[in-house]
Design a protein around this motif. Structure first.
Motif, PDB file in Angstrom:
ATOM      1  N   TRP A  40      41.043  41.370  38.040  1.00  0.00           N
ATOM      2  CA  TRP A  40      41.504  42.096  39.225  1.00  0.00           C
ATOM      3  C   TRP A  40      40.345  42.527  40.108  1.00  0.00           C
ATOM      4  O   TRP A  40      40.426  42.444  41.329  1.00  0.00           O
ATOM      5  N   LEU A  41      39.257  43.004  39.480  1.00  0.00           N
ATOM      6  CA  LEU A  41      38.087  43.375  40.286  1.00  0.00           C
ATOM      7  C   LEU A  41      37.548  42.172  41.053  1.00  0.00           C
ATOM      8  O   LEU A  41      36.990  42.317  42.143  1.00  0.00           O
ATOM      9  N   ASN A  42      37.704  40.989  40.456  1.00  0.00           N
ATOM     10  CA  ASN A  42      37.269  39.745  41.117  1.00  0.00           C
ATOM     11  C   ASN A  42      38.310  39.224  42.103  1.00  0.00           C
ATOM     12  O   ASN A  42      38.198  38.094  42.576  1.00  0.00           O
ATOM     13  N   GLU A  43      39.336  40.037  42.360  1.00  0.00           N
ATOM     14  CA  GLU A  43      40.409  39.693  43.300  1.00  0.00           C
ATOM     15  C   GLU A  43      41.119  38.397  42.919  1.00  0.00           C
ATOM     16  O   GLU A  43      41.400  37.542  43.746  1.00  0.00           O
ATOM     17  N   GLY A  44      41.395  38.272  41.615  1.00  0.00           N
ATOM     18  CA  GLY A  44      42.245  37.183  41.155  1.00  0.00           C
ATOM     19  C   GLY A  44      41.536  36.012  40.536  1.00  0.00           C
ATOM     20  O   GLY A  44      42.179  35.034  40.141  1.00  0.00           O
ATOM     21  N   GLU A  45      40.216  36.095  40.395  1.00  0.00           N
ATOM     22  CA  GLU A  45      39.450  34.961  39.865  1.00  0.00           C
ATOM     23  C   GLU A  45      38.663  35.388  38.639  1.00  0.00           C
ATOM     24  O   GLU A  45      38.127  36.499  38.581  1.00  0.00           O
ATOM     25  N   PHE A  75      45.422  34.665  40.524  1.00  0.00           N
ATOM     26  CA  PHE A  75      46.260  35.322  41.515  1.00  0.00           C
ATOM     27  C   PHE A  75      45.638  35.130  42.891  1.00  0.00           C
ATOM     28  O   PHE A  75      44.423  34.976  43.021  1.00  0.00           O
ATOM     29  N   THR A  76      46.473  35.175  43.915  1.00  0.00           N
ATOM     30  CA  THR A  76      45.927  35.167  45.269  1.00  0.00           C
ATOM     31  C   THR A  76      45.271  36.514  45.543  1.00  0.00           C
ATOM     32  O   THR A  76      45.651  37.547  44.977  1.00  0.00           O
ATOM     33  N   ARG A  77      44.272  36.510  46.417  1.00  0.00           N
ATOM     34  CA  ARG A  77      43.624  37.768  46.785  1.00  0.00           C
ATOM     35  C   ARG A  77      44.631  38.745  47.374  1.00  0.00           C
ATOM     36  O   ARG A  77      44.583  39.947  47.125  1.00  0.00           O
ATOM     37  N   GLU A  78      45.548  38.213  48.170  1.00  0.00           N
ATOM     38  CA  GLU A  78      46.523  39.066  48.838  1.00  0.00           C
ATOM     39  C   GLU A  78      47.390  39.804  47.827  1.00  0.00           C
ATOM     40  O   GLU A  78      47.668  40.999  47.972  1.00  0.00           O
ATOM     41  N   THR A  79      47.795  39.110  46.758  1.00  0.00           N
ATOM     42  CA  THR A  79      48.616  39.744  45.728  1.00  0.00           C
ATOM     43  C   THR A  79      47.829  40.810  44.977  1.00  0.00           C
ATOM     44  O   THR A  79      48.335  41.907  44.722  1.00  0.00           O
ATOM     45  N   VAL A  80      46.606  40.518  44.628  1.00  0.00           N
ATOM     46  CA  VAL A  80      45.793  41.499  43.917  1.00  0.00           C
ATOM     47  C   VAL A  80      45.595  42.743  44.776  1.00  0.00           C
ATOM     48  O   VAL A  80      45.738  43.882  44.303  1.00  0.00           O
TER      49      VAL A  80
END
Length: 991
Positions: free
Chosen positions: A881-886, A893-898
């Motif tokens: 999650w801190l990596n915005e989905g990666e 996850f997409t960045r937008e979803t995170v």
């Protein structure tokens, strides 16, 4: 008298010329007048014997015996020596001996160290840094300078003024028996840069750097300890190659040089050892290269020189200033005194060298008031947090990836690979496989030459592995043959914990491999860092420092970025480890007060785990010590670590919107008062659902009881304690049509050991849930039932059970294999912390069966609870999650979803979308530390667990425990606020 005055005048002229082109420490001295006054006053008070004695530096054993002390006394008081080189020992013993020696000396002693890789080369209880060949792989020269500075600091703590380092030799001969891994490499530019960086750090602490072994010992096949090696190169080659690092070192202005015992016919056709050659020492080193610092001989007990007659006298005449470690000191001192007396060695030469030595003693801070070492806290001052962090960083930046076919590294799609790890030879502390296992659970096997049973076992157990990682510590023929057999027909990665040259034995296998990693040394840190590079917990930065004939050229190295959590010391991420140690005290207080029997605590920052510890035991009897890979019942942390990511995944993959009504995906809600409830409301806990419901009552035959199930006080009938002030009737029974003590097709839902439910029961829970009334919809009311509905929604959309969906889509690819539901299906109970001794409902100590009743009666898989795990694997999800989905180079996850789920906050409460958050309006009621910014998100669990993610500071905090052992009414964890107090310490450490 006239003769003496004339000699002194000549001497002063010489010193004046010396000062004009002197090394940095001499030239940049702030008070040169004080230096001259001190050294001249000492010099004037010395007898001729004392001036001669200053030129000797014997090797002394680190033994606090009367015999050794008497020898030191004789060296100092009878032979008037100027310095000491200690042999191997411990820091405390050498410090005590050093204080004794300095206390005897009329003139302060130069104390030297032969410490090419730090104090540990001679002192066994001090930090061991990598050898130079490994450091030659580090591309960051400023890091080498920092390393030199740290060695200099440690030397100063030990009262050491001179370090016989750096090694300026280029190891261009793989068969060199004496230099080899002591060299930074084979390229003159690389060796020059690393040596200058190291020496600059060393001398920044006023510790004299002594480059060695002039004119270059790298291309020899003989050891000068045993014979006189011959360098047959012509003079052009010697000047252009061997001597180039020495020239650069001199030009950079460092203080010392050590001359080697070599025969170099092209530079001195006489065959005299280079250390005794006036042409080479005085002619080339001092005049041509213009070196004006202190010149030391290599050890004069070495066979390459000790067979020469009058070698000490010849060494001084050749231009050396200090005679290092001659055997039979009394004889050698007498020989030099006799040579002065009969005129073979002019006294003016001795006086010039003596005065130069005195001036460098002043430069090194060697005055009478500064000679004693403080023994109190010495070990701690040598082994600091900064030292540990620097040492780890040196290892980390040296690991070199030499081959990576098919972009295999860092490893990805971990769920698609059956990975086996085999150690060939004894790897240090098994650090390599243990660290690999932190990224992805795998089988680890060891084979050592000659063990036939082990060979058969390893070959058998690796048959089904799709990828082998082979850690190699040996190049014995039997080991090479075994690796060849092991890897036949498989994909494999070879990881060498050896000198680069020893890789040649595996030449054919290297050609067939998909990956080759070189760790250079068989040490704990090398093992940890190599494993991290393989999984991307460290970036690959290293560059090969020497050529491996027929395989790799010097300078080879494949580089890639960090993509997974790494493991570093707190100081590397700007946290104070001393402050963090307060966590240990808080945890120990909690265990002492029986708030919890044990726990796991993890802190990560900027993508690196900086603190990860297991404390205490599974129970108060101390039956099982907590380990980092043990599993805890995460309770409501399941909401944030299972249900929320499942909803996020569904949003991305199935285009579900959080504004959608739940009834769109749960048909049973249609036609009820819950038909319009939205996913957003469920995540915010704003549906109006009750906080929970005792669904287990549906499995009870309460009609036959004819009395209330519970009572507030114990009596003869109400003997089953369900809570602190709640007791159940002893005669309650379960409905035989719904509950069985054995598994069957009719009763496949496992609630606990020997406790199974009818397959229809989960449908009954959903049916009951739809009938429960709503109250104050739109207002905040924390409810487990919201997450029961969200679990049902996810399963209806994905057509998979929640646990299977999360395992295949998230946990297994992440390498978070220890995040799981129903762990008793996968693990022995000895790896799972017990929770409550449930006297009432399940009548057993719960181990590996979920504590929460809603989840338990749903078969252990529910949206509100049921997830088990350890801190290490939970951290992977949080870092995602801190990596915005990666994570691990893959997108989940997409960045937008995170951003939507982690940044959104309800306008009506402190809650986020499925996450808890700080209460900024009522900090006293906040579940987080007061220092936590509003951006923090996470969750707590009934069993005592919590996690918090701070995106502002790139920070993760996890606390896992079983505070409900043995009973749920133990509230001491919350009374003393241990979870939040630990978080406060983390923020304090950041300051």
């Amino acid at each position: 008298m006239r003769k003496l005055l004339s000699s002194l005048f000549t001497l002063l002229l010489t010193v004046g010329a010396f000062a004009q082109q002197s090394p940095n420490l001499y030239r940049h001295l702030s008070d040169s007048l004080a230096m001259v006054q001190w050294s001249d006053s000492v010099f004037d008070a010395m007898t001729p014997e004392e001036r001669i004695g200053q030129l000797f530096m014997p090797i002394v054993e680190v033994k606090n015996t009367p015999q050794n002390k008497e020898l030191i006394r004789r060296y100092i008081q009878e032979m008037k020596i100027g310095g000491i080189l200690y042999s191997k020992g411990t820091s405390a013993r050498q410090a005590e001996l050093n204080n004794y020696a300095q206390g005897l000396a009329k003139v302060p002693l130069f104390i030297s160290l032969d410490g090419e890789w730090g104090l540990a080369m001679r002192l066994t209880d001090t930090p061991r840094f990598p050898r130079n060949m490994m450091l030659g792989a580090v591309n960051n020269d400023s890091l080498i300078a920092e390393y030199g500075k740290e060695v200099g600091r440690q030397c100063a703590e030990m009262g050491i003024h001179i370090n016989f380092a750096p090694v300026l030799d280029m190891n261009s001969n793989p068969n060199n028996p004496v230099i080899n891994t002591r060299s930074f490499g084979e390229e003159k530019d690389l060796v020059s840069r690393k040596s200058i960086a190291y020496a600059s750090g060393l001398e920044s602490q006023r510790v004299l750097a002594v480059g060695k072994h002039f004119p270059g010992h790298g291309d020899t096949a003989d050891d000068s300890h045993h014979t006189l090696p011959v360098l047959a190169h012509d003079s052009a080659r010697m000047y252009e190659y061997e001597m180039e690092p020495f020239r650069n070192y001199v030009d950079a202005g460092f203080s010392g040089m050590l001359t080697a015992h070599l025969s170099v016919p092209a530079l001195d056709e006489s065959g005299v050892p280079s250390s005794l050659s006036e042409k080479m020492v005085d002619g080339i080193l001092k005049k041509e290269l213009a070196f004006s610092g202190l010149v030391f001989t290599d050890g004069l007990a070495m066979k390459g020189v000790s067979s020469q007659p009058d070698f000490c006298v010849k060494a001084l005449l050749a231009g050396n200033d200090v005679l290092l470690g001659p055997a039979n000191m009394a004889t050698q001192v007498k020989n030099v005194r006799d040579a002065v007396a009969d005129g073979r060695l002019p006294m003016s030469v001795v006086e010039e060298k003596c005065l130069k030595i005195l001036r460098y003693k002043y430069i090194a801070g060697l005055t009478a008031s500064k000679n004693q070492i403080n023994l109190n806290g010495l070990h701690e001052r040598l082994n600091t947090a900064h030292t540990r962090a620097l040492n780890r960083k040196l290892h980390a930046e040296a690991i070199t990836v030499l081959k990576d076919d098919n972009a295999l590294l860092p490893l990805q799609r971990l769920d698609e690979k059956r990975i086996g790890v085999v150690s060939v030879g004894r790897l240090a502390e098994d650090a390599f496989p243990k660290t690999l296992a932190r990224y992805n659970r795998q089988q680890f096997l060891t084979w050592q030459a000659g063990d036939k049973n082990s060979r058969t076992q390893v070959l058998s157990q690796t048959k089904e592995q799709s990828l082998l990682i082979v850690g190699i510590q040996s190049d014995k023929a039997a080991d090479v043959e075994f690796v060849r057999t092991l890897c036949e027909g498989k994909r494999f990665i070879l990881v060498f914990f050896t000198s680069p040259y020893r890789m040649q034995a595996y030449k054919r296998l290297i050609g067939d491999s998909e990956g080759v990693v070189l760790a250079y040394e068989n040490s704990k840190l090398a093992g940890e860092c190599a494993a991290e590079v393989i999984y991307g917990g460290l970036p690959a930065k290293g560059t090969l420092s020497v050529s491996v004939p027929g395989l790799f050229k010097s300078g080879a190295g494949i580089h890639f970025d960090q993509v997974r959590l790494g493991y570093v010391y707190p100081e590397e991420e700007q946290l104070d480890s001393k402050v963090l140690s307060k966590i240990d005290l808080i945890v120990k207080e909690g265990m002492a007060k029986k708030a919890f029997p044990g726990c796991q605590v993890l802190v990560a920052r900027n993508g690196n785990i900086i603190y990860e510890r297991a404390f205490g035991f599974f129970d108060y009897a101390g039956s099982k010590e907590v380990e980092l890979d043990d599993l805890y019942d995460l309770a409501s942390v399941t909401k944030g670590a299972a249900t929320v990511p499942a909803v996020m995944k569904v949003r991305d993959d199935y285009k579900m919107r959080i504004a959608d009504p739940l009834s769109r995906y749960i048909p049973e809600l249609k036609g009820t008062d819950k038909a319009s409830l939205t996913i957003r409301e469920a995540l915010f806990h704003e549906t109006g659902m009750a906080s929970g419901h005792p669904f287990y009552r549906m499995a009870m035959a309460l009609d036959s009881l004819k009395m209330p199930l519970f009572k507030a006080a114990r009596d003869v009938n109400y003997r089953l304690r369900a809570d602190k002030n709640l007791y159940a009737h002893k005669d309650f029974r379960f409905r035989t049509a719904l509950v069985s003590n054995s598994f069957s097709e009719e009763c496949p839902i496992e609630v606990a050991q020997n406790f199974y439910l009818n397959s229809t029961f989960k449908d009954s829970i959903l049916h009951k849930l739809t009938a429960l009334p709503l109250k104050n919809r739109g207002s905040y009311r924390y409810s487990c039932l919201n997450f029961v509905m969200l679990r049902q929604m996810v399963e209806n959309i994905t057509h998979q059970p929640l646990d299977k969906y999360l395992t295949t889509q998230l946990y297994a690819p992440l390498g978070a294999n220890d995040l799981m539901f129903n762990p008793r299906h996968h693990y022995d109970s000895t790896k799972i912390a017990p929770t409550e001794n449930d006297e009432f409902l399940r009548k057993q100590l719960l181990v590996g069966y979920v504590h929460d009743e809603i989840s338990a009666f749903s078969g252990g898989v529910e949206g509100n609870a049921g997830l088990f795990g350890n801190a290490g694997d939970l951290a992977k999800l949080l870092q995602l999650w801190l990596n915005e989905g990666e994570y691990g180079g893959e997108r989940y996850f997409t960045r937008e979803t995170v951003r939507l789920f982690t940044m959104t906050k309800s306008p009506k409460s402190r809650r986020g979308l499925g996450f808890d958050k700080p209460d900024t309006r009522n900090p006293r009621l906040s579940p987080t530390a007061p220092q936590a910014p509003a951006s923090v998100y996470g969750h707590t669990g009934f069993t005592g667990t919590c996690f918090w993610v701070d995106p502002d500071n790139k920070l993760i905090y996890i606390f896992l425990t079983n505070r409900v052992y043995p009973h749920r009414w133990n509230k001491q964890l919350m009374i003393d606020n241990y979870r939040t107090r630990i978080q406060e310490v983390i923020y304090e450490a950041m300051k």
